[in-house]
Design a protein around this motif. Structure first.
Motif, mmCIF file in Angstrom:
data_model
loop_
_atom_site.group_PDB
_atom_site.id
_atom_site.type_symbol
_atom_site.label_atom_id
_atom_site.label_comp_id
_atom_site.label_asym_id
_atom_site.label_seq_id
_atom_site.Cartn_x
_atom_site.Cartn_y
_atom_site.Cartn_z
ATOM 1 N N ASP A 271 1.095 -0.998 -0.056
ATOM 2 C CA ASP A 271 -0.054 0.105 0.146
ATOM 3 C C ASP A 271 1.151 1.473 -0.153
ATOM 4 O O ASP A 271 0.595 2.459 -0.721
ATOM 5 C CB ASP A 271 -1.485 0.242 1.287
ATOM 6 N N GLY B 184 -6.896 -8.502 6.909
ATOM 7 C CA GLY B 184 -7.651 -9.863 6.006
ATOM 8 C C GLY B 184 -6.580 -10.709 6.373
ATOM 9 O O GLY B 184 -6.716 -12.179 5.709
ATOM 10 N N PRO C 140 -11.521 -6.632 0.077
ATOM 11 C CA PRO C 140 -10.108 -4.535 -0.308
ATOM 12 C C PRO C 140 -11.230 -3.343 -1.045
ATOM 13 O O PRO C 140 -12.013 -3.849 -1.641
ATOM 14 C CB PRO C 140 -10.293 -5.738 -1.530
#
Ligand code: URA
Length: 444
Positions: free
Chosen positions: A272, A389, A429
């Motif tokens: 990210d 996640g 997501p």
């Protein structure tokens, strides 16, 4: 113009003329308007609002209250058509400036990046730079021009000459509940950016619990104002609204974030953080006219993959008096000597890591400041050992905390235990960039 007449005009809901705004900002800067009149007008603006024209005039007057850099003589053909910069409204774990400024400079951009300190749960670039041994952010104009000519990039603090009206106005807004006014926020942010002598600006407007704007509508509104005022002030501008409901990257704290930025420039950072840094740097490359929409990202990825971005960061550190050995040996950066772990309370999947809570835990530890004059400890911080996640087992370590003071640790752990949620179903997501706003889409 008399202060009283200007205050009455806005109090009664009428627009302020350019002359009135100039008189106000002069009175703020030279002290001829006392605090009670400055705050009366700020409250009237807070309650009655401003038009885009008024906010642009306010920005301009604030710029003119101090000095403005002229970098035109430093711009070479390889730098494109103008110096460029990025501004973030601030987030948790947001160390993109340390990555994208060298990357953009390695692509040819001229980047005179002036940053502020962190306040509240969002970290500040200056605090991270202060964690690099010897690094000086207080460069004189002559020194910053020399460093910029040598490396194409400087990472510096706002000097006392930069928009001095903003400093007094912000302190008074902070003390009188008038910070949360979009025209005042936009004028405050942009008055400091315009002084850098840039022609293009990328805005990273964070949305979520760890940002300044918690929801998309507010972030959109702020972005439209920022783009509208910046373009009217002569800056080609693009705003990216990006997700800040969970921390960016996995490290939060000053030295630990510098370490993560170095890893990312080595191609070894969290996805990210790498992706957002590359996206923002590519926007800067486009604004500078060095590549088109399709060519910019590959160019930035090449600067990252080839190590040119990392080398640029090494040069920037050395050019500003810092110890460039931190690039090869990040253990030279401070780290607090006591560690504690937060374990998973159950087996399951991480459904949420709340950026706002993690940011508050970092402030409690001493990595950020809740008062303007608080001292920041570069060595304390938080490493996230798992991501949203991820599947985890009961008792598995999820967070490592570096601390010095056990009293502070306990308060930080209270935030962290609530910040991380383990449930049954992985979250869907979500994209990192939620929206892009430029002058065509800002509708201003
Ligand atoms: N950041 C600024 O620089 N000014 C504001 O008013 C709010 C955030």
């Amino acid at each position: 113009m008399r202060a009283l007449d200007i205050i009455r005009t806005k109090r009664d809901g009428y627009p302020l003329s350019r002359e009135a705004i100039d008189a106000f900002v002069s009175g703020v800067t030279d002290g001829t308007w006392p605090d009670y009149q400055v705050t009366a007008l700020l409250m009237a603006i807070f309650l009655k609002g401003m038009s885009l024209d008024e906010a642009t005039a306010l920005t301009q007057a604030m710029v003119d209250s101090g000095t403005r850099l002229d970098l035109s003589d430093l711009l070479r053909p390889e730098n494109g058509s103008m110096p460029v910069d990025k501004h973030s409204t601030g987030g948790v774990g947001d160390k993109t400036s340390l990555i994208l400024a060298p990357l953009a400079a390695a692509c040819g951009c001229l980047v005179p990046m002036m940053s502020g300190r962190g306040l509240g749960h969002t970290g500040g670039t200056l605090d991270k730079l202060d964690a690099i041994p010897g690094f000086r952010t207080d460069l004189s104009v002559a020194k910053l021009r020399k460093a910029l000519a040598a490396t194409g990039c400087v990472l510096i603090r706002q000097t006392a000459e930069v928009a001095p009206a903003d400093r007094r106005m912000y302190a008074l807004r902070d003390a009188t509940g008038t910070v949360a006014s979009i025209p005042l926020i936009a004028a405050s942010i942009l008055s400091k950016k315009v002084t850098e002598g840039i022609g293009g600006l990328v805005l990273d407007v964070k949305v979520g619990s760890g940002g300044f704007m918690e929801n998309l509508d507010d972030a959109r509104e702020l972005s439209r104002w920022l783009v509208g005022i910046a373009e009217r002030s002569g800056l080609r501008t693009q705003a990216l609204l990006t997700r800040m409901d969970t921390p960016l990257g996995r490290r939060i704290g000053n030295a630990t974030e510098v370490r993560e930025a170095i890893h990312t420039l080595k191609g070894d950072g969290p996805k990210d953080l790498e992706d957002l840094s590359v996206t923002l740097a590519a926007r800067m490359v486009v604004l500078a006219g060095l590549a088109d929409e399709d060519g910019a990202e590959p160019r930035v990825r090449d600067a990252l993959g080839s190590g040119r971005g990392l080398e640029k960061f090494r040069q920037v550190i050395a050019g500003q008096g810092g110890d460039p050995r931190v690039i090869d040996d990040p253990s030279l950066l401070a780290v607090a000597d006591r560690e504690s772990l937060v374990m998973s309370p159950r087996t399951g999947v991480i459904t949420r890591i709340d950026a706002g809570r993690v940011g508050r835990a970092a402030v409690v530890l001493g990595a950020g400041r809740d008062r303007v004059d608080a001292v920041v400890d570069p060595g304390v911080g938080i490493d996230l050992l798992a991501n949203e996640g991820d599947t985890v087992s009961r008792g598995e370590p999820l967070i490592r905390v570096f601390y010095r003071d056990s009293g502070r640790l306990e308060a930080a752990l209270e935030h962290l235990r609530v910040a991380i949620e383990v449930g049954d179903t992985a979250p869907a997501p979500r994209p990192l960039v939620l929206e892009t706003i430029d002058i065509r889409t800002a509708k201003v």
